[in-house]
Design an enzyme around this catalytic site. Structure first.
Site, PDB file in Angstrom:
ATOM      1  N   ASP A 128       0.860  -1.189   0.000  1.00 30.19           N
ATOM      2  CA  ASP A 128       0.000   0.000   0.000  1.00 30.19           C
ATOM      3  C   ASP A 128       0.893   1.234   0.000  1.00 30.19           C
ATOM      4  OD1 ASP A 128      -2.437  -1.390   0.077  1.00 30.19           O
ATOM      5  OD2 ASP A 128      -2.388  -1.537   2.246  1.00 30.19           O
ATOM      6  N   ASP A 146      -6.890  -1.482  -4.652  1.00 30.89           N
ATOM      7  CA  ASP A 146      -7.955  -1.175  -3.689  1.00 30.89           C
ATOM      8  C   ASP A 146      -8.913  -0.127  -4.249  1.00 30.89           C
ATOM      9  OD1 ASP A 146      -6.634  -2.878  -1.906  1.00 30.89           O
ATOM     10  OD2 ASP A 146      -5.598  -1.232  -0.902  1.00 30.89           O
TER      11      ASP A 146
END
Length: 166
Positions: A128, A146
């Protein structure tokens, strides 16, 4: 590129087009993750604006780091879940290839799911790097995959609402 659906006069988009969109998402997702891992060390953060940072984070759990502190079983569980979801989505795309909004939603979700499954297989965690914070409120770091999953979910809801209203 388009064929006729034998039950309607509307053109039907082929499965390959939707898989191509998903593949493009996987490519963009993986390229951005490779880039961030080359430029940042784990935990390093770069403020971009007053509400947005780039940061290298590892998520061993699911959305919002759900189950991230577990013993490691979650890696295999979420990998299997992602693979099963991807296979089911391909099945749905094949059966409903002419339903544009529905298939856009599925293609976005598929690309995001595959992008995160690749991370789990290669690294044991999802990379991330997008970090948003506003007025003391901090959103968990996320990535391109995401984002496309979230946009796909919104399109899926809009498609369902559209069907209900017909």
């Amino acid at each position: 590129m388009a064929t006729k659906n034998r039950f309607s006069s509307a053109p039907q988009t082929r499965l390959g087009s939707w898989l191509g969109i998903a593949a493009l998402i996987v490519l963009i997702d993986q390229l951005t993750k490779i880039t961030i891992t080359k430029l940042f060390t784990y935990g390093e953060s770069l403020p971009v604006t007053s509400f947005f940072n780039l940061v290298l984070a590892h998520n061993k759990g699911a959305a919002f780091s759900f189950l991230a502190t577990e013993s490691g079983w979650q890696r295999y569980f979420f990998t299997g879940l992602g693979v099963a979801a991807a296979l089911f989505i391909v099945y749905l795309l094949k059966r409903n290839a002419g339903q544009r909004l529905f298939c856009w939603a599925l293609a976005l979700i598929l690309g995001g799911a595959v992008g995160n499954v690749i991370d789990r297989i290669l690294y044991g965690y999802v990379i991330d790097f997008l970090d948003i914070h506003v007025a003391g409120w901090h959103w968990p770091a996320f990535n391109v995959a995401d984002s496309t999953i979230c946009v796909g979910a919104i399109l899926f809801v809009l498609d369902e609402l559209r069907r209900v209203n017909k």
